[in-house]
Enzyme design. Structure first.
Site, short mmCIF file in Angstrom:
data_model
loop_
_atom_site.label_atom_id
_atom_site.label_comp_id
_atom_site.label_asym_id
_atom_site.label_seq_id
_atom_site.Cartn_x
_atom_site.Cartn_y
_atom_site.Cartn_z
CG HIS A 1 -5.23 -3.39 0.15
ND1 HIS A 1 -4.63 -3.08 -1.05
CD2 HIS A 1 -4.87 -2.40 1.02
CE1 HIS A 1 -3.93 -1.96 -0.92
NE2 HIS A 1 -4.05 -1.52 0.31
CG ASP B 1 -6.20 -5.26 -3.10
OD1 ASP B 1 -7.20 -4.50 -3.06
OD2 ASP B 1 -5.05 -4.86 -2.90
CD1 TRP C 1 -9.02 3.49 -0.48
CD2 TRP C 1 -10.63 3.23 1.05
NE1 TRP C 1 -8.45 3.68 0.75
CE2 TRP C 1 -9.41 3.53 1.71
CE3 TRP C 1 -11.78 3.04 1.80
CZ2 TRP C 1 -9.31 3.64 3.09
CZ3 TRP C 1 -11.69 3.15 3.19
CH2 TRP C 1 -10.47 3.45 3.82
CG ASP D 1 -2.05 1.01 1.16
OD1 ASP D 1 -3.03 0.83 0.43
OD2 ASP D 1 -1.91 2.01 1.89
CD1 TRP D 2 -1.44 5.30 1.10
CD2 TRP D 2 0.30 6.56 0.51
NE1 TRP D 2 -1.92 6.34 0.36
CE2 TRP D 2 -0.88 7.14 -0.02
CE3 TRP D 2 1.51 7.19 0.25
CZ2 TRP D 2 -0.87 8.30 -0.77
CZ3 TRP D 2 1.52 8.35 -0.50
CH2 TRP D 2 0.34 8.90 -1.01
#
Length: 329
Positions: A303, A272, A184, A143-144
């Protein structure tokens, strides 16, 4: 009743999650280290977890002295890596650094949403890597953690990053990455509160998490005041070319494709809906085609694929270091 500590720098008002919120973490026995002297972030306290033997915590680089830099994403914290840390520790004299980004985990939480920018968070990670004099880094990201982490080599000395384990992430191309992401993003922008543990539980399924895990994911956020970062992070993904961070996408991709000389392992949680198989196959093919085995698919994973992280870590260690950890660690 929990008390709230308010801390400020000249420009950054922030609140701090009371330590009592983290007293019951049976799956995460690691103690945090705090730093409030990062250049540009003075008096804003960052938490990280420095795990490994004392012999690994040196600046001397050897073949058996690898540093795993684990970077989480939104809205989780370093707890997400609890199933992978023992695998990483098990080989040689490895050191594992897990970072709580500002706004998450035990790190301070700026209260104003406009504090949260790509550059703000990227620079904090650069300053931490420099402060700890990290070398021989295996970047572990999702993710980030990948959106930020995959750009870090552009501003660090050559040879800092030697391997990579990349999961459900990518380099934003300056356009909407998927329909699921845009849904999202809209929810995060408009919702008055985001149920952190509930969202993660829905993603990972009923068998990967228990009540203690849910409590751990909620621990950093006593109430909605602590969730400015949770709401803001989806809005920071560069969906247009002029957004902060978009200009680094092509140089970072080129660096991994042409300058990176190590090995990589790329995995995806198949369930995901935001960064799924299609996106991660592209990451693997565009960035790591010459140094990665085929995309490793976790069929039951979503995810937050680190909830199935033991198998990912074991397969990665076999590929990166030709080392097969015990599954009973």
């Amino acid at each position: 009743m929990a008390t709230t500590t308010t801390t400020t720098t000249t420009q950054i008002p922030a609140i701090r999650t009371p330590e009592e919120r983290f007293t019951i973490l049976p799956g995460f026995p690691y103690k945090p280290t705090y730093i409030d002297t990062l250049p540009g972030y003075e008096s804003l306290r960052m938490a990280y977890y420095d795990i490994g033997t004392s012999s690994s915590k040196t600046t001397t680089t050897t073949a058996t002295n690898e540093t795993f830099l684990c970077l989480h994403g939104e809205p989780s914290w370093s707890y997400l890596y609890r199933k992978m840390i023992p695998i990483f520790e098990s080989h040689g004299r490895n050191r594992v650094i897990c970072v709580d980004l500002f706004g998450f985990g035990r790190s301070d939480k700026p209260t104003q949403r406009d504090t949260y920018t790509f550059t703000f968070h990227r620079n904090s990670l650069l300053r931490l890597v420099e402060h700890l004099s990290l070398r021989n880094i295996t970047l572990v990201c999702q993710d980030w953690g990948g959106v930020l982490g995959l750009t870090l080599p552009l501003d660090l000395p050559a040879g800092t990053f030697t391997n990579a384990i990349v999961m459900n992430t990518g380099l934003p191309p300056g356009r909407p990455p998927s329909k699921g992401f845009m849904q999202w993003r809209q929810f995060a922008e408009k919702a008055t509160d985001i149920p952190v543990s509930g969202g993660i539980a829905l993603d990972v399924g009923p068998t990967a998490m228990n009540l203690w895990d849910a409590m751990a994911y909620d621990a950093p956020f006593p109430d909605a005041r602590f969730k400015a970062g949770v709401h803001q992070f989806p809005l920071l993904v560069a969906i247009t070319p002029e957004m902060d961070g978009a200009a680094l996408t092509r140089p970072a991709a080129k660096w991994w494709r042409e300058s990176f000389t190590g090995k990589a392992f790329v995995a995806v949680g198949v369930r995901d809906r935001v960064v799924g198989v299609k996106q991660m196959q592209a990451v693997r093919d565009l960035l790591f085609d010459k140094c990665s085995p085929p995309l490793f698919c976790v069929e039951e994973g979503g995810h937050f694929v680190q909830e199935y992280g033991e198998e990912i870590a074991m397969r990665a260690m076999e590929h990166l270091f030709e080392f097969k950890p015990s599954s009973k660690l």
